[in-house]
Write an enzyme that holds these catalytic residues in place. Structure first.
Site, PDB file in Angstrom:
ATOM      1  N   GLU A  42      45.742 -12.382 -14.575  1.00  0.00           N
ATOM      2  CA  GLU A  42      45.608 -13.424 -13.556  1.00  0.00           C
ATOM      3  C   GLU A  42      45.998 -12.912 -12.171  1.00  0.00           C
ATOM      4  O   GLU A  42      45.382 -13.243 -11.163  1.00  0.00           O
ATOM      5  CB  GLU A  42      46.484 -14.623 -13.933  1.00  0.00           C
ATOM      6  CG  GLU A  42      45.998 -15.405 -15.129  1.00  0.00           C
ATOM      7  CD  GLU A  42      44.791 -16.264 -14.789  1.00  0.00           C
ATOM      8  OE1 GLU A  42      44.939 -17.475 -14.650  1.00  0.00           O
ATOM      9  OE2 GLU A  42      43.675 -15.709 -14.649  1.00  0.00           O
TER      10      GLU A  42
ATOM     11  N   THR B  68      40.232 -19.134  -6.060  1.00  0.00           N
ATOM     12  CA  THR B  68      41.637 -19.497  -6.190  1.00  0.00           C
ATOM     13  C   THR B  68      42.448 -18.999  -5.001  1.00  0.00           C
ATOM     14  O   THR B  68      43.316 -19.715  -4.474  1.00  0.00           O
ATOM     15  CB  THR B  68      42.226 -18.930  -7.497  1.00  0.00           C
ATOM     16  OG1 THR B  68      41.471 -19.439  -8.599  1.00  0.00           O
ATOM     17  CG2 THR B  68      43.677 -19.336  -7.662  1.00  0.00           C
TER      18      THR B  68
END
Length: 307
Positions: free
Chosen positions: A129, A182
């Site tokens: 991530e 994101t």
């Protein structure tokens, strides 16, 4: 130990309204598949990515970045080949990068004889991530690996709790085909919030957790209020307010942004209500000619698994 494995890695929804970076849940039957096999040259190689044009560079792809973190932890030089079949658009807010991170570490862990528990795998998946969002967050990879609904109580040290889920709780998601990265969605957030606003948010997180434990659908709905992130991020999502209003009128318990968006999700009690919400959310985008995909699911009780 087997030489190859095929796994299913569920899509996930993080933040869940009021729980920015700490709450997340897995979807049921919606996700991606991955085949991983051993190789003799000590390399991590992505042979193919089916569905979307994503980087095959092992230093960039979340599956191999996470897998390398696991291999470093055990001191292994074993090589692996990866074939990834993705069904959800990257940048959807449905945890696509986490699906690859979690799928990669789960598969490699299985092929190495399970040196780590699913809970321990979360930290390695977080490294994947970090490769795409610049932050090693766990709100997607935790439910991806553990299944169900999870709460990250603490990041230092990492402490993840699994929460109960009411049996009749359904999720409906609409994904308008616009991309929200994101990293960009994080940049626009305020670095500080007023204490009075933070108190409202804490209360809603507590109410949502309590509602899950008590199977109190009304309390879940009352607590699905985000006073910090939603007011800022919703400007990145076309028709957000209109879609949310329509969903609530059709009986949604609550409605918020899935992850960093642009997907919008709702909770509802019962499949019939969830289906009505799915239709009205789709219709809102159809009316203005914006391509959108809708999904309906229960909370996925299982995380990454062999298929």
């Amino acid at each position: 130990m087997p030489e190859k494995i095929k796994v299913f890695s569920p899509a996930t929804v993080a933040n869940v309204g009021c729980g920015y970076d700490v709450l997340g849940f897995a979807l049921d039957g919606i996700g991606e598949e991955m085949e991983v096999s051993k190789r003799d040259d000590g390399q991590l190689v992505i042979d193919e990515i089916i569905g979307f044009d994503l980087p095959k560079d092992p230093l960039v792809n979340t599956a191999t970045v996470a897998a390398q973190a696991l291999l470093d932890a055990v001191g292994s030089t074993q090589g692996f080949s990866f074939s990834i079949k993705k069904t959800i658009n990257p940048g959807s807010g449905m945890g696509t990068s986490a699906s690859s991170s979690a799928g990669g570490v789960f598969a490699v862990n299985e092929l190495l004889g399970r040196p780590f528990t699913p809970s321990q795998l979360v930290e390695f998946a977080m490294e994947g991530e970090k490769a795409v969002s610049k932050k090693a967050h766990a709100d997607n990879v935790a439910p991806n690996l553990l299944g169900g609904f999870t709460l990250v109580r603490s990041y230092e040290p990492l402490d993840i709790l699994t929460l109960p889920v009411p049996e009749d709780l359904f999720v409906t998601i609409v994904h308008p085909q616009v991309e929200v990265k994101t990293t960009d969605a994080k940049k626009i957030l305020k670095k500080q919030v007023d204490l009075s606003v933070a108190v409202q948010q804490w209360g809603n997180v507590g109410g949502l957790v309590s509602g899950l434990y008590e199977s109190n659908y009304d309390l879940i709905g009352r607590s699905m209020v985000d006073v910090i992130v939603e007011p800022i991020r919703k400007i990145l999502i076309p028709l957000y307010d209109e879609v949310k209003s329509s969903a609530l009128l059709e009986g949604a318990l609550g409605c918020s942004i899935a992850g960093s968006g642009p997907s919008i999700f709702t909770f509802s009690k019962g499949e019939e209500t969830a289906l009505k919400i799915k239709n009205v959310m789709q219709a809102k985008y159809d009316e203005v000619g914006i391509l959108a995909y809708t999904y309906m699911s229960k909370i996925g009780k299982e995380g990454v698994r062999t298929i």
